[in-house]
Design a protein around this motif. Structure first.
Motif, PDB file in Angstrom:
ATOM      1  N   ALA A  10      84.541  24.360  83.132  1.00 48.24           N
ATOM      2  CA  ALA A  10      85.361  23.181  82.838  1.00 48.24           C
ATOM      3  C   ALA A  10      86.562  23.562  81.973  1.00 48.24           C
ATOM      4  CB  ALA A  10      84.508  22.122  82.137  1.00 48.24           C
ATOM      5  N   ALA A  11      86.350  24.498  81.033  1.00 46.77           N
ATOM      6  CA  ALA A  11      87.446  24.930  80.163  1.00 46.77           C
ATOM      7  C   ALA A  11      88.544  25.629  80.974  1.00 46.77           C
ATOM      8  CB  ALA A  11      86.906  25.869  79.084  1.00 46.77           C
ATOM      9  N   PHE A  12      88.169  26.498  81.893  1.00 45.25           N
ATOM     10  CA  PHE A  12      89.167  27.157  82.746  1.00 45.25           C
ATOM     11  C   PHE A  12      89.936  26.125  83.579  1.00 45.25           C
ATOM     12  CE2 PHE A  12      86.770  31.107  82.000  1.00 45.25           C
ATOM     13  CZ  PHE A  12      87.805  32.018  81.907  1.00 45.25           C
ATOM     14  N   TRP A  13      89.226  25.159  84.125  1.00 45.70           N
ATOM     15  CA  TRP A  13      89.865  24.152  84.971  1.00 45.70           C
ATOM     16  C   TRP A  13      90.816  23.274  84.169  1.00 45.70           C
ATOM     17  CZ3 TRP A  13      89.919  18.776  85.411  1.00 45.70           C
ATOM     18  CH2 TRP A  13      90.410  18.285  86.621  1.00 45.70           C
ATOM     19  N   VAL A  14      90.380  22.808  83.005  1.00 42.97           N
ATOM     20  CA  VAL A  14      91.200  21.914  82.184  1.00 42.97           C
ATOM     21  C   VAL A  14      92.399  22.653  81.610  1.00 42.97           C
ATOM     22  CG1 VAL A  14      91.233  20.600  80.029  1.00 42.97           C
ATOM     23  CG2 VAL A  14      89.338  20.312  81.625  1.00 42.97           C
ATOM     24  N   GLN A  15      92.193  23.858  81.126  1.00 42.19           N
ATOM     25  CA  GLN A  15      93.284  24.580  80.475  1.00 42.19           C
ATOM     26  C   GLN A  15      94.415  24.897  81.454  1.00 42.19           C
ATOM     27  OE1 GLN A  15      92.846  27.419  77.010  1.00 42.19           O
ATOM     28  NE2 GLN A  15      93.085  28.857  78.697  1.00 42.19           N
ATOM     29  N   GLY A  16      94.078  25.071  82.704  1.00 50.60           N
ATOM     30  CA  GLY A  16      95.101  25.374  83.687  1.00 50.60           C
ATOM     31  C   GLY A  16      95.875  24.158  84.152  1.00 50.60           C
ATOM     32  N   ARG A  17      95.484  22.963  83.709  1.00 47.05           N
ATOM     33  CA  ARG A  17      96.102  21.743  84.219  1.00 47.05           C
ATOM     34  C   ARG A  17      96.666  20.834  83.139  1.00 47.05           C
ATOM     35  NH1 ARG A  17      92.724  23.649  87.685  1.00 47.05           N
ATOM     36  NH2 ARG A  17      92.892  23.226  89.938  1.00 47.05           N
ATOM     37  N   ARG A  18      96.777  21.324  81.936  1.00 47.45           N
ATOM     38  CA  ARG A  18      97.367  20.495  80.904  1.00 47.45           C
ATOM     39  C   ARG A  18      98.344  21.315  80.079  1.00 47.45           C
ATOM     40  NH1 ARG A  18      92.045  19.662  77.057  1.00 47.45           N
ATOM     41  NH2 ARG A  18      91.999  21.748  76.128  1.00 47.45           N
ATOM     42  N   ASP A  19      99.129  20.614  79.321  1.00 52.24           N
ATOM     43  CA  ASP A  19     100.090  21.301  78.446  1.00 52.24           C
ATOM     44  C   ASP A  19      99.344  22.003  77.348  1.00 52.24           C
ATOM     45  OD1 ASP A  19     102.113  20.263  79.971  1.00 52.24           O
ATOM     46  OD2 ASP A  19     102.384  18.506  78.665  1.00 52.24           O
ATOM     47  N   ALA A  20     100.014  22.999  76.759  1.00 56.24           N
ATOM     48  CA  ALA A  20      99.406  23.724  75.656  1.00 56.24           C
ATOM     49  C   ALA A  20      99.149  22.794  74.484  1.00 56.24           C
ATOM     50  CB  ALA A  20     100.287  24.876  75.215  1.00 56.24           C
TER      51      ALA A  20
ATOM     52  N   THR B 282      90.079  26.603  68.768  1.00 53.16           N
ATOM     53  CA  THR B 282      90.691  25.436  68.116  1.00 53.16           C
ATOM     54  C   THR B 282      91.634  25.835  66.984  1.00 53.16           C
ATOM     55  OG1 THR B 282      88.775  25.227  66.619  1.00 53.16           O
ATOM     56  CG2 THR B 282      88.721  23.967  68.675  1.00 53.16           C
ATOM     57  N   SER B 283      91.409  27.005  66.372  1.00 49.73           N
ATOM     58  CA  SER B 283      92.315  27.421  65.289  1.00 49.73           C
ATOM     59  C   SER B 283      93.729  27.625  65.814  1.00 49.73           C
ATOM     60  CB  SER B 283      91.803  28.712  64.640  1.00 49.73           C
ATOM     61  OG  SER B 283      91.750  29.757  65.596  1.00 49.73           O
ATOM     62  N   GLU B 284      93.846  28.061  67.067  1.00 43.31           N
ATOM     63  CA  GLU B 284      95.179  28.236  67.646  1.00 43.31           C
ATOM     64  C   GLU B 284      95.824  26.889  67.984  1.00 43.31           C
ATOM     65  OE1 GLU B 284      96.367  31.455  70.080  1.00 43.31           O
ATOM     66  OE2 GLU B 284      94.310  32.217  70.250  1.00 43.31           O
ATOM     67  N   TYR B 285      95.014  25.931  68.399  1.00 47.15           N
ATOM     68  CA  TYR B 285      95.562  24.589  68.624  1.00 47.15           C
ATOM     69  C   TYR B 285      96.004  23.969  67.304  1.00 47.15           C
ATOM     70  CZ  TYR B 285      93.972  24.441  73.485  1.00 47.15           C
ATOM     71  OH  TYR B 285      93.803  24.675  74.818  1.00 47.15           O
ATOM     72  N   ARG B 286      95.227  24.191  66.235  1.00 47.53           N
ATOM     73  CA  ARG B 286      95.543  23.581  64.949  1.00 47.53           C
ATOM     74  C   ARG B 286      96.819  24.153  64.358  1.00 47.53           C
ATOM     75  NH1 ARG B 286      91.467  25.193  62.476  1.00 47.53           N
ATOM     76  NH2 ARG B 286      92.403  26.789  61.148  1.00 47.53           N
ATOM     77  N   THR B 287      97.043  25.447  64.484  1.00 50.26           N
ATOM     78  CA  THR B 287      98.209  26.089  63.893  1.00 50.26           C
ATOM     79  C   THR B 287      99.421  26.115  64.827  1.00 50.26           C
ATOM     80  OG1 THR B 287      97.449  28.252  64.675  1.00 50.26           O
ATOM     81  CG2 THR B 287      96.745  27.562  62.469  1.00 50.26           C
ATOM     82  N   GLY B 288      99.178  25.804  66.112  1.00 49.73           N
ATOM     83  CA  GLY B 288     100.280  25.815  67.070  1.00 49.73           C
ATOM     84  C   GLY B 288     100.558  27.176  67.663  1.00 49.73           C
TER      85      GLY B 288
ATOM     86  N   LEU C  86      75.756  33.782  74.128  1.00 48.60           N
ATOM     87  CA  LEU C  86      75.958  32.644  75.036  1.00 48.60           C
ATOM     88  C   LEU C  86      76.302  31.376  74.273  1.00 48.60           C
ATOM     89  CD1 LEU C  86      73.065  33.211  77.602  1.00 48.60           C
ATOM     90  CD2 LEU C  86      75.522  33.293  78.085  1.00 48.60           C
ATOM     91  N   VAL C  87      75.661  31.182  73.133  1.00 53.59           N
ATOM     92  CA  VAL C  87      75.980  30.006  72.307  1.00 53.59           C
ATOM     93  C   VAL C  87      77.436  30.067  71.856  1.00 53.59           C
ATOM     94  CG1 VAL C  87      75.508  28.876  70.102  1.00 53.59           C
ATOM     95  CG2 VAL C  87      73.612  29.597  71.565  1.00 53.59           C
ATOM     96  N   ALA C  88      77.906  31.260  71.489  1.00 55.22           N
ATOM     97  CA  ALA C  88      79.309  31.406  71.088  1.00 55.22           C
ATOM     98  C   ALA C  88      80.239  31.097  72.257  1.00 55.22           C
ATOM     99  CB  ALA C  88      79.553  32.822  70.566  1.00 55.22           C
ATOM    100  N   LEU C  89      79.891  31.544  73.466  1.00 54.14           N
ATOM    101  CA  LEU C  89      80.718  31.274  74.643  1.00 54.14           C
ATOM    102  C   LEU C  89      80.689  29.791  75.002  1.00 54.14           C
ATOM    103  CD1 LEU C  89      79.797  34.335  76.894  1.00 54.14           C
ATOM    104  CD2 LEU C  89      81.913  33.964  75.610  1.00 54.14           C
ATOM    105  N   LEU C  90      79.533  29.167  74.894  1.00 52.78           N
ATOM    106  CA  LEU C  90      79.446  27.726  75.124  1.00 52.78           C
ATOM    107  C   LEU C  90      80.334  26.979  74.143  1.00 52.78           C
ATOM    108  CD1 LEU C  90      78.135  25.187  76.389  1.00 52.78           C
ATOM    109  CD2 LEU C  90      76.227  25.491  74.795  1.00 52.78           C
ATOM    110  N   SER C  91      80.320  27.417  72.894  1.00 54.58           N
ATOM    111  CA  SER C  91      81.157  26.792  71.869  1.00 54.58           C
ATOM    112  C   SER C  91      82.646  27.011  72.154  1.00 54.58           C
ATOM    113  CB  SER C  91      80.799  27.374  70.495  1.00 54.58           C
ATOM    114  OG  SER C  91      79.422  27.204  70.224  1.00 54.58           O
ATOM    115  N   LEU C  92      82.987  28.180  72.680  1.00 56.61           N
ATOM    116  CA  LEU C  92      84.376  28.437  73.073  1.00 56.61           C
ATOM    117  C   LEU C  92      84.815  27.434  74.134  1.00 56.61           C
ATOM    118  CD1 LEU C  92      86.936  30.283  73.070  1.00 56.61           C
ATOM    119  CD2 LEU C  92      85.802  31.615  74.869  1.00 56.61           C
TER     120      LEU C  92
ATOM    121  N   GLY D 237      85.279  24.084  72.611  1.00 52.45           N
ATOM    122  CA  GLY D 237      86.502  24.090  71.806  1.00 52.45           C
ATOM    123  C   GLY D 237      87.743  23.893  72.651  1.00 52.45           C
ATOM    124  N   VAL D 238      87.769  24.512  73.832  1.00 54.60           N
ATOM    125  CA  VAL D 238      88.906  24.330  74.745  1.00 54.60           C
ATOM    126  C   VAL D 238      88.980  22.884  75.209  1.00 54.60           C
ATOM    127  CG1 VAL D 238      89.845  24.957  76.999  1.00 54.60           C
ATOM    128  CG2 VAL D 238      88.900  26.726  75.499  1.00 54.60           C
ATOM    129  N   LEU D 239      87.849  22.288  75.528  1.00 59.26           N
ATOM    130  CA  LEU D 239      87.830  20.926  76.069  1.00 59.26           C
ATOM    131  C   LEU D 239      88.236  19.893  75.025  1.00 59.26           C
ATOM    132  CD1 LEU D 239      84.515  21.134  78.131  1.00 59.26           C
ATOM    133  CD2 LEU D 239      86.846  21.200  79.015  1.00 59.26           C
TER     134      LEU D 239
END
Length: 480
Positions: free
Chosen positions: A470-480, A300-306, A385-391, A394-396
């Motif tokens: 779900a994160a892989f699927w969503v990220q590949g189908r929406r704009d940055a 999410t930090s990358e989404y917030r800063t662009g 695993l908790v960190a990966l779940l949170s990742l 965060g993508v979603l």
């Protein structure tokens, strides 16, 4: 892929919050585990721990000699129920003895005066032949599958055996813990006696002594009542005394009680109601807070800063970017979690001993024990695993606050609410939500445990796989 991993590693390590979060994973896990150990106290080791209570079918053995019997059948009344042969100074509880026994779950054991022990080969169970041969104070035990080929179990020394001792058959069956969960964290119960039974044949005593060959006597070797200390409760006798039925050369004997001491021949196996490893690793639940924050911010930090646009511009294959982030994230959280778990275990072990929660009732945990090692490594894997779940979350959601609030609710708020609600709700939450992953810390099954260690870990793996998928699927189908 290697270039993507290197880029994500550089990016993650350049953010100040990464070091803070990793330090928090370590600090929370160690600090809470330390405080838990400091606050825990027990007195189980202060009570008497020697047990000498069983049904004894005996005759006099004058001088050196031997007693032999085949345990043809044994009732599986308790994991450490004992049936076998014994040479004892007298029928008084606490008098010197050497016993050779078979157990339902732990094979053949030999025991002298609740102090020394020898173990037979393999997981032998009834039917089995047993023999004790006396030479002064030294007694040698043998086991056999057919009564012809004998295998030595060991030679043990009795504390004090008179020239005229008692020898024969014995049966004991220790009590089982019975507990009931009446509310979240509230347990009532005690010890319920069990009655063991064994069928003996081919019983011989040599030399026979002055008594007639059929002059066998049944005695209930019984201790004086003990009213203090948890371990003494295993002395609870059966509601009825032992019995003896004879049909020719076949003896059917029932009995309750136990023989030995905690840590020797299985005595006290039902008393271990404190999981030292789980208690030491209790801080992992708070270490997850930092793992959640790190996992969410990694995306999410990358989404917030662009900067996400720059990332995708440099590496258009978004699935590769997310995979690299996952590898780097797991590769940083897991070793930190492992260091925290090992440190906590080593730090809390002497504190628990000092507070009365050490051997023999609660043995020291060792990393050489596969169960303890599974709990320690599994705790580190759970944090990763908790960190990966949170990742994935965060993508979603792409919003730091929303993702953190959601995950804190799942891992912290929901379990707290469940604890103050009904037992069924609490069990369901601990079994069917991501918090189930913490069951990997358990090294023994206690009342109130909602799932097995690997079962709970599998639940967390499932949630993590769904979130990342779900994160892989969503990220590949929406704009940055």
């Amino acid at each position: 892929m290697i270039r993507a991993i290197r880029a994500e590693w550089t990016k993650l390590m350049s953010v100040r919050s990464t070091a803070v979060a990793l330090l928090a994973v370590f600090s929370f896990t160690v600090l809470i585990g330390y405080l838990s150990a400091q606050g825990g106290h027990g007195n189980a080791n202060d009570a008497p721990r020697t047990v000498d209570h069983f049904s004894f079918v005996h005759r006099e053995l004058s001088g050196d000699g031997s007693v032999t019997a085949r345990v043809a059948q044994q009732k599986d009344s308790a994991p450490w129920a004992k049936s076998g042969v014994v040479i004892k100074a007298s029928t008084v509880s606490g008098s010197s003895y050497v016993a050779l026994m078979v157990t339902p779950d732990h094979g053949v054991r030999m025991l002298a005066d609740a102090k020394t022990e020898a173990t037979g080969e393999g997981d032998t169970a009834a039917p089995v032949w047993l023999r004790l041969t006396r030479a002064g104070r030294e007694i040698t035990g043998y086991e056999s599958a057919d009564g012809r080929a004998w295998r030595k179990v060991g030679t043990l020394t009795a504390r004090a055996l008179p020239a005229r001792a008692q020898a024969g058959l014995f049966v004991a069956s220790h009590g089982r813990m019975h507990e009931r969960l009446v509310g979240p964290g509230e347990i009532v119960g005690g010890f319920r006696p069990t009655t063991g039974q064994a069928v003996f044949d081919h019983v011989t005593l040599a030399p026979a002594g002055a008594s007639a060959p059929d002059d066998w006597t049944l005695t209930d070797v019984a201790e004086a009542p003990v009213t203090h200390g948890p371990p003494a409760e295993i002395r609870t006798a059966s509601e009825s005394p032992g019995t003896l039925r004879r049909a020719g050369g076949t003896f059917t004997v029932t009995g309750s009680g136990d023989l030995g001491r905690i840590g020797i021949a299985g005595v006290g196996s039902e008393l271990h109601g404190f999981d030292r490893v789980k208690d030491s690793l209790s801080g992992a639940q708070f270490g997850m807070i930092a793992a959640i924050a790190l996992g969410v911010l990694a995306m999410t930090s990358e989404y917030r800063t662009g900067t996400i646009r720059t990332t995708f511009g440099a590496s258009p294959r978004r699935a590769r970017v997310l995979a690299a982030k996952a590898v780097v994230l797991a590769g940083t959280v897991f070793p930190m979690g492992l260091a925290a778990a090992v440190t906590t275990l080593l730090l809390t072990r002497p504190i628990q001993r000092r507070n009365g929660m050490g051997p023999p009732v609660n043995p020291d945990p060792s990393l050489s024990d596969p169960t303890v090692l599974r709990a320690v490594v599994g705790t580190a894997a759970t944090l990763a695993l908790v960190a990966l779940l949170s990742l994935g979350v965060g993508v979603l959601l792409r919003r730091t606050a929303g993702a953190v609030i959601l995950l804190f609710g799942v891992f912290l708020v929901v379990p707290i609410v469940a604890q103050v609600s009904s037992v069924d709700v609490n069990n369901w939450v601990n079994r069917a939500t991501p918090i189930a992953g913490l069951a990997i810390r358990h090294t023994m099954h206690l009342l109130g445990d909602s799932t097995s260690p690997w079962g709970g870990f599998a639940v967390l793996c499932g949630y993590t796989a769904v979130a990342l998928g779900a994160a892989f699927w969503v990220q590949g189908r929406r704009d940055a």
